[in-house]
Design a protein around this motif. Structure first.
Motif, mmCIF file in Angstrom:
data_model
loop_
_atom_site.group_PDB
_atom_site.id
_atom_site.type_symbol
_atom_site.label_atom_id
_atom_site.label_comp_id
_atom_site.label_asym_id
_atom_site.label_seq_id
_atom_site.Cartn_x
_atom_site.Cartn_y
_atom_site.Cartn_z
ATOM 1 N N ASN A 65 -5.749 0.542 7.637
ATOM 2 C CA ASN A 65 -4.291 0.409 7.493
ATOM 3 C C ASN A 65 -3.681 -0.540 8.522
ATOM 4 O O ASN A 65 -2.499 -0.430 8.853
ATOM 5 C CB ASN A 65 -3.594 1.771 7.587
ATOM 6 C CG ASN A 65 -3.928 2.673 6.406
ATOM 7 O OD1 ASN A 65 -4.112 2.182 5.293
ATOM 8 N ND2 ASN A 65 -4.025 3.957 6.656
ATOM 9 N N ASN A 78 -3.753 4.534 -6.637
ATOM 10 C CA ASN A 78 -4.772 4.559 -5.587
ATOM 11 C C ASN A 78 -5.293 3.160 -5.311
ATOM 12 O O ASN A 78 -5.938 2.541 -6.166
ATOM 13 C CB ASN A 78 -5.934 5.473 -5.982
ATOM 14 C CG ASN A 78 -7.011 5.490 -4.913
ATOM 15 O OD1 ASN A 78 -6.711 5.532 -3.718
ATOM 16 N ND2 ASN A 78 -8.271 5.445 -5.338
ATOM 17 N N CYS A 104 -8.432 -2.776 1.453
ATOM 18 C CA CYS A 104 -7.291 -2.732 0.523
ATOM 19 C C CYS A 104 -6.975 -4.083 -0.103
ATOM 20 O O CYS A 104 -5.852 -4.310 -0.565
ATOM 21 C CB CYS A 104 -6.060 -2.179 1.227
ATOM 22 S SG CYS A 104 -5.475 -3.226 2.589
ATOM 23 N N SER A 151 -8.328 2.178 0.865
ATOM 24 C CA SER A 151 -7.892 1.636 2.155
ATOM 25 C C SER A 151 -8.675 2.305 3.274
ATOM 26 O O SER A 151 -9.261 3.377 3.082
ATOM 27 C CB SER A 151 -6.389 1.845 2.365
ATOM 28 O OG SER A 151 -6.065 3.229 2.361
ATOM 29 N N CYS A 162 -2.197 -3.219 2.872
ATOM 30 C CA CYS A 162 -1.702 -2.423 3.999
ATOM 31 C C CYS A 162 -0.758 -3.195 4.902
ATOM 32 O O CYS A 162 0.025 -2.599 5.639
ATOM 33 C CB CYS A 162 -2.870 -1.875 4.817
ATOM 34 S SG CYS A 162 -3.739 -3.123 5.802
ATOM 35 N N LYS A 179 0.960 4.130 -3.048
ATOM 36 C CA LYS A 179 0.689 5.554 -2.847
ATOM 37 C C LYS A 179 1.883 6.402 -3.277
ATOM 38 O O LYS A 179 1.713 7.461 -3.901
ATOM 39 C CB LYS A 179 0.351 5.819 -1.383
ATOM 40 C CG LYS A 179 -1.003 5.268 -0.953
ATOM 41 C CD LYS A 179 -1.312 5.623 0.502
ATOM 42 C CE LYS A 179 -2.706 5.158 0.894
ATOM 43 N NZ LYS A 179 -3.031 5.502 2.306
ATOM 44 N N LEU A 206 0.820 -1.208 0.000
ATOM 45 C CA LEU A 206 0.000 0.000 0.000
ATOM 46 C C LEU A 206 0.854 1.258 0.000
ATOM 47 O O LEU A 206 0.597 2.210 -0.748
ATOM 48 C CB LEU A 206 -0.933 0.003 1.218
ATOM 49 C CG LEU A 206 -1.851 1.218 1.361
ATOM 50 C CD1 LEU A 206 -2.797 1.335 0.177
ATOM 51 C CD2 LEU A 206 -2.647 1.137 2.675
ATOM 52 N N ALA A 207 1.882 1.292 0.831
ATOM 53 C CA ALA A 207 2.731 2.473 0.917
ATOM 54 C C ALA A 207 3.441 2.744 -0.412
ATOM 55 O O ALA A 207 3.538 3.902 -0.852
ATOM 56 C CB ALA A 207 3.755 2.302 2.031
#
Length: 357
Positions: free
Chosen positions: A308, A302, A315, A305, A345, A297, A293-294
């Motif tokens: 997290n 996109n 997610c 989420s 996440c 981004k 996820l990080a």
């Protein structure tokens, strides 16, 4: 009548059998058996150690290992707390036939899963099912020293009625503010309201129950899968695993050499990885400590989420190639995992990974 230990009497050795002096029901199919040496010899051990009992099961005598559940501060007796699992032989015989007055050959005490000789630290005890027995012994030993202990004790069971030693732990905690208790159950008992934690023990619960877990020495005992999940949680949270200790009833170690190597995956802090976002045609280099996820981004992509923290499942994405290390908190089903889905996440790439994003 068995005499009480005499002053300066020689300590018990396993040359002498132990006589059962008490049978105490604890929970469904769980019983505590109290033993004393017929000679009145004092019994010495360290909190967390175990005994091996030779059980005269008709037609098939067996030897079984049980953790001592009593406190080493009392040398007049020793107790083991036994849970009869489905298909068990020795434990089932004990629950059905072992009664006060019967004598059993015992070996030990032994085991390296125990408190240090000067247990003055901060402790986090995590036990599931009958895995709370050595942790109860440790808690009682610290409580009975007459000093204020610093213990967070987490007990996990299927339902409230199966929380072994719940009342005893609550009694100790009511007398010592330094003992903090948290109970987690999967299901409620019928017609009995439950106001504690419910569900699968996870990282969120750990943070609520023991906010200072990074400052504590962790002692864990329970089924293998449970201990595996606890280790994964702690590793993913950056816990110093040199301060982690665990015991397994099925393979209790008597020496350091007998401790099995734990084949845990620890993401390398400097290990390089790569994530291919197949649908978007974007490839990003990263570290194995980064989450999908990080990196998505950071790459301008996109992925919806929410929490997290691996709880809400928002997610969820499909992994089409490679492997990830995922420690979730219930936000994805085993069927989804089997079908190749991950939670972005809480998934970290292992080498090169491709996801349908």
């Amino acid at each position: 009548m068995i005499p009480l230990p005499r002053e300066n009497a020689p300590a018990w050795t396993d040359d002498e059998p132990l006589e059962c002096v008490a049978v105490i029901p604890e929970a469904p199919n769980v019983v505590t058996f109290g033993f004393r040496p017929p000679s009145g010899a004092p019994f010495h051990f360290r909190a967390g150690q175990f005994l091996t009992l030779d059980l005269p099961v008709p037609g098939n005598p067996v030897s079984r290992t049980y953790t001592i559940s009593s406190s080493p501060t009392s040398t007049a007796y020793v107790s083991v707390t036994v849970k009869a699992q489905d298909g068990s032989v020795g434990s089932r015989w004990m629950l059905d036939h072992l009664r006060p007055g019967m004598r059993i050959t015992a070996h030990g005490p032994a085991g390296i899963f125990h408190l240090p000789r000067q247990p003055d630290g901060k402790y986090l005890f995590i036990g599931a099912g009958s895995g709370v027995t050595p942790l109860h012994s440790m808690t009682a030993a610290l409580w009975e020293r007459g000093e204020m202990p610093d213990i967070t004790f987490i007990s996990v069971a299927r339902r409230p009625s199966e929380l072994i030693f719940r009342r005893r732990l609550e009694h100790m905690a009511s007398r010592a503010p330094g003992i903090r208790l948290a109970f987690v159950v999967k299901d409620e008992d019928p017609f009995d309201a439950w106001t504690g934690y419910r569900g699968r023990f996870n990282q969120l619960m750990l943070g609520l129950m023991a906010p200072d877990y990074l400052d504590r020495d962790v002692y864990c005992c329970g089924p293998e899968a449970f201990m595996d999940s606890v280790r994964e949680m702690l590793i993913s949270l950056g816990f110093d695993m040199d301060r982690y200790h665990q015991e397994n009833f099925h393979a209790a170690a008597t020496t350091i050499d007998e401790v099995p190597d734990l084949d845990d995956y620890v993401p390398g802090e400097e290990a390089k990885a790569e994530i291919v976002f197949g649908t978007s045609g974007v490839t990003a280099e990263c570290l194995e400590t980064d989450t999908v996820l990080a990196i998505a981004k950071a790459s301008g992509l996109n992925i919806p989420s929410g929490c997290n923290f691996g709880v809400c499942g928002t997610c969820k994405v499909r992994k089409t190639a490679g492997e990830v290390h995922m420690v979730h908190n219930g936000g994805i089903s085993e069927d989804d995992i089997a079908d190749g889905y991950i939670l972005a996440c809480c998934s970290k790439p292992v080498g090169k990974v491709e996801v349908a994003v």
